[in-house]
Design a protein around this motif. Structure first.
Motif, PDB file in Angstrom:
ATOM      1  N   GLN A  80     -23.535  28.796 -37.236  1.00 14.37           N
ATOM      2  CA  GLN A  80     -22.317  28.437 -36.515  1.00 14.37           C
ATOM      3  C   GLN A  80     -22.248  29.143 -35.175  1.00 14.37           C
ATOM      4  O   GLN A  80     -21.929  28.542 -34.145  1.00 14.37           O
ATOM      5  CB  GLN A  80     -21.082  28.798 -37.344  1.00 14.37           C
ATOM      6  CG  GLN A  80     -20.782  27.870 -38.501  1.00 14.37           C
ATOM      7  CD  GLN A  80     -19.505  28.303 -39.211  1.00 14.37           C
ATOM      8  OE1 GLN A  80     -19.543  28.940 -40.265  1.00 14.37           O
ATOM      9  NE2 GLN A  80     -18.376  27.969 -38.628  1.00 14.37           N
ATOM     10  N   GLU A 139     -13.075  33.179 -40.670  1.00 14.98           N
ATOM     11  CA  GLU A 139     -13.334  32.081 -41.597  1.00 14.98           C
ATOM     12  C   GLU A 139     -14.197  32.501 -42.776  1.00 14.98           C
ATOM     13  O   GLU A 139     -13.983  32.044 -43.903  1.00 14.98           O
ATOM     14  CB  GLU A 139     -14.024  30.941 -40.844  1.00 14.98           C
ATOM     15  CG  GLU A 139     -14.367  29.740 -41.705  1.00 14.98           C
ATOM     16  CD  GLU A 139     -15.097  28.672 -40.926  1.00 14.98           C
ATOM     17  OE1 GLU A 139     -15.794  27.851 -41.550  1.00 14.98           O
ATOM     18  OE2 GLU A 139     -14.980  28.648 -39.686  1.00 14.98           O
ATOM     19  N   THR A 140     -15.177  33.384 -42.525  1.00 16.26           N
ATOM     20  CA  THR A 140     -16.180  33.706 -43.551  1.00 16.26           C
ATOM     21  C   THR A 140     -16.051  35.098 -44.160  1.00 16.26           C
ATOM     22  O   THR A 140     -16.609  35.354 -45.221  1.00 16.26           O
ATOM     23  CB  THR A 140     -17.590  33.592 -42.954  1.00 16.26           C
ATOM     24  OG1 THR A 140     -17.753  34.605 -41.927  1.00 16.26           O
ATOM     25  CG2 THR A 140     -17.821  32.208 -42.354  1.00 16.26           C
ATOM     26  N   ALA A 200     -23.156  31.370 -41.283  1.00 16.07           N
ATOM     27  CA  ALA A 200     -22.358  32.002 -40.233  1.00 16.07           C
ATOM     28  C   ALA A 200     -23.172  32.166 -38.951  1.00 16.07           C
ATOM     29  O   ALA A 200     -22.676  31.926 -37.843  1.00 16.07           O
ATOM     30  CB  ALA A 200     -21.842  33.361 -40.712  1.00 16.07           C
ATOM     31  N   ILE A 259     -15.441  33.079 -36.469  1.00 16.35           N
ATOM     32  CA  ILE A 259     -16.301  32.887 -37.642  1.00 16.35           C
ATOM     33  C   ILE A 259     -16.062  33.993 -38.658  1.00 16.35           C
ATOM     34  O   ILE A 259     -16.084  33.753 -39.868  1.00 16.35           O
ATOM     35  CB  ILE A 259     -17.776  32.829 -37.205  1.00 16.35           C
ATOM     36  CG1 ILE A 259     -18.002  31.609 -36.308  1.00 16.35           C
ATOM     37  CG2 ILE A 259     -18.708  32.767 -38.414  1.00 16.35           C
ATOM     38  CD1 ILE A 259     -19.355  31.575 -35.633  1.00 16.35           C
TER      39      ILE A 259
END
Length: 288
Positions: free
Chosen positions: A37, A76-77, A34, A73
């Motif tokens: 990214q 998404e995570t 993460a 992010i």
């Protein structure tokens, strides 16, 4: 220092029980992914903004785009992502009491000459009756960041910062100092370890060592690729760093760059030269 960090991590894993050990290792890897990214997205956005609008207007990236990137992010995570600092620019990034304690520990270790590479913290915390994984990793001040965080700001940059961040404290830094940390938090679920997407590490041809004319030193790009994966990949994208150090595949702006890397406390001089050789060759492979 690597052994000391491993000892702390081991104690945390044992405290969580043997069944949780693999889960916390996966959480650590997921946090690394993460962070990678976010760093890559921010670096690309900052470079584009600096090139197209100049340093003063690039402050908008940190103010507006960085939170948006972090939110994407996070969605998404599952990680809540913050960037707290002892000297914050945005008041929203002032540390919690827990984060402040970790940051002070990182600061003390950095002043003692310890490497930022090993400054990470992974632990289980209790909040409101729930268990969370909390991960923190130190952020060093890099040369490229001094345009907006150093001691000699351009007048238009200083004016823009004063306008946008009237409570700014994040100036007066030197390269190699502690800037702050990534702070990631998410609920702990030992039954749902996430899949980890490792960043791709570009390959370079096996052409043998290359020489650095300014210093007479030599570096092996292939060896450097392996060293970059072990020491740098958790915080830096290889292509992004290569094009930053060697824009357009040129000679770069840091002189004896092996010594420049050494100031970041990465490895030893020869390994630093191997990493730089990898980045230099990689920069030449990037299409203009």
């Amino acid at each position: 220092m690597r052994c000391f960090s491993a000892f702390i991590l081991g104690c945390l894993l044992l405290a969580a029980g043997s069944a949780a050990a693999q889960d916390l290792t996966a959480e650590r890897d997921s946090a690394h992914g993460a962070i990678q990214q976010l760093r890559q997205a921010m670096m690309q956005a900052l470079q584009t903004s600096m090139r197209e609008a100049g340093p003063a207007e690039a402050t908008a990236v940190c103010r507006h785009l960085a939170p948006e990137m972090a939110a994407e992010i996070s969605a998404e995570t599952g990680w809540q992502i913050r960037r707290p600092a002892l000297k914050a620019r945005n008041p929203a990034n002032r540390p919690t009491e827990e984060e402040r304690g970790v940051l002070l520990g990182y600061l003390t270790r950095s002043l003692a000459g310890q490497s930022f590479e090993d400054m990470e913290t992974l632990r289980l915390v209790e909040q409101d009756g729930k268990t969370y994984v909390h991960y923190m990793r130190a952020i060093p001040m890099l040369d490229a960041c001094l345009t907006c965080h150093g001691s000699n700001l351009a007048p238009d940059v200083a004016a823009k910062i004063a306008e946008v961040y009237p409570e700014d404290e994040a100036v007066g830094f030197r390269a190699g100092e502690l800037r702050g940390a990534f702070s990631l938090l998410r609920p702990y679920d030992p039954e749902a370890a996430p899949a980890v997407r490792a960043p791709r590490l570009p390959e370079v041809p096996a052409a043998g060592p290359i020489a650095f004319e300014a210093s007479g030193l030599r570096g092996d790009p292939v060896a450097g690729r392996g060293l970059f994966g072990a020491h740098c990949l958790s915080c830096h994208g290889a292509t992004d760093l290569a094009t930053h150090l060697y824009p357009g595949g040129g000679e770069g702006t840091h002189g004896d760059v092996c010594e420049f890397l050494q100031t970041h406390g990465l490895t030893d001089r020869q390994n630093d030269c191997d990493i730089i050789a990898y980045l230099k060759v990689l920069a030449r492979q990037v299409p203009e």
